[in-house]
Design an enzyme around this catalytic site. Sequence first.
Site, PDB file in Angstrom:
ATOM      1  N   CYS A 132      -4.073   3.908 -21.883  1.00  0.00           N
ATOM      2  CA  CYS A 132      -4.038   2.684 -21.066  1.00  0.00           C
ATOM      3  C   CYS A 132      -4.455   1.456 -21.892  1.00  0.00           C
ATOM      4  O   CYS A 132      -5.490   1.464 -22.562  1.00  0.00           O
ATOM      5  CB  CYS A 132      -4.977   2.879 -19.881  1.00  0.00           C
ATOM      6  N   CYS A 142      -7.861   0.099 -20.896  1.00  0.00           N
ATOM      7  CA  CYS A 142      -8.945   0.951 -21.403  1.00  0.00           C
ATOM      8  C   CYS A 142      -9.157   0.705 -22.899  1.00  0.00           C
ATOM      9  O   CYS A 142     -10.299   0.706 -23.373  1.00  0.00           O
ATOM     10  CB  CYS A 142      -8.636   2.423 -21.140  1.00  0.00           C
ATOM     11  N   ASP A 190      -4.857 -13.349 -19.553  1.00  0.00           N
ATOM     12  CA  ASP A 190      -3.581 -12.636 -19.592  1.00  0.00           C
ATOM     13  C   ASP A 190      -2.804 -13.093 -20.825  1.00  0.00           C
ATOM     14  O   ASP A 190      -2.737 -14.278 -21.142  1.00  0.00           O
ATOM     15  CB  ASP A 190      -2.772 -12.915 -18.317  1.00  0.00           C
ATOM     16  N   ASN A 241      -1.218  -6.266  -7.915  1.00  0.00           N
ATOM     17  CA  ASN A 241       0.051  -5.545  -7.798  1.00  0.00           C
ATOM     18  C   ASN A 241      -0.213  -4.055  -7.653  1.00  0.00           C
ATOM     19  O   ASN A 241      -1.019  -3.480  -8.391  1.00  0.00           O
ATOM     20  CB  ASN A 241       0.935  -5.825  -9.028  1.00  0.00           C
ATOM     21  N   GLY A 283       6.045  -4.287  -9.060  1.00  0.00           N
ATOM     22  CA  GLY A 283       6.225  -4.507 -10.491  1.00  0.00           C
ATOM     23  C   GLY A 283       4.967  -4.257 -11.301  1.00  0.00           C
ATOM     24  O   GLY A 283       4.789  -4.825 -12.378  1.00  0.00           O
ATOM     25  N   HIS A 304      -3.896   0.401 -14.510  1.00  0.00           N
ATOM     26  CA  HIS A 304      -5.363   0.288 -14.421  1.00  0.00           C
ATOM     27  C   HIS A 304      -5.598  -0.879 -13.468  1.00  0.00           C
ATOM     28  O   HIS A 304      -5.171  -2.008 -13.774  1.00  0.00           O
ATOM     29  CB  HIS A 304      -5.918  -0.004 -15.821  1.00  0.00           C
ATOM     30  N   HIS A 355      -6.182  -4.044 -11.545  1.00  0.00           N
ATOM     31  CA  HIS A 355      -6.608  -5.345 -12.056  1.00  0.00           C
ATOM     32  C   HIS A 355      -6.319  -6.422 -11.029  1.00  0.00           C
ATOM     33  O   HIS A 355      -5.355  -6.331 -10.272  1.00  0.00           O
ATOM     34  CB  HIS A 355      -5.927  -5.675 -13.386  1.00  0.00           C
TER      35      HIS A 355
END
Length: 112
Positions: free
Chosen positions: A6, A9, A32, A88, A94, A99, A101
Amino acid sequence: MLDNKCVFCKILRGEIPSAKVYEDDEMLVFKDIEPKAKVHLLAVPKDHFKLLADMDETRAKVLSHMLAKIPQIAAQNGCTNGYRLVINQGDDAGQTVFHLHIHILGGENLPW
Ligand code: AMP
Ligand code: ZN
């Protein structure tokens, strides 16, 4: 528990870089990499799970802690006139990183 493959992670383990803006025992907040608004942060729990449907009591407490911290983190990072939170969940939304968020979007008047 973290997951070997991930990407979030890997960020939590320090294996790949991120632009961190806040960290405590339960959560990490970073920018982001492909911002969809002037301010676009991601808040992630330090525990790998994909969906709100995977929540138990411990995870619910962490999520509650995250929601309580977000107003201050958002304000300190340029969301001084409101912001939007997005989580999401699954394919139709999508979701690309599995993980959980919370997207924090703001810093400008958001479309939609
Ligand atoms: P979602 O579509 O809700 O799963 O959102 C995943 C988000 O993670 C997207 O907005 C991506 O731009 C962002 N993202 C993916 N990889 C990274 C990274 N290494 N650092 C920061 N953000 C990332
Ligand atoms: Zn993970």
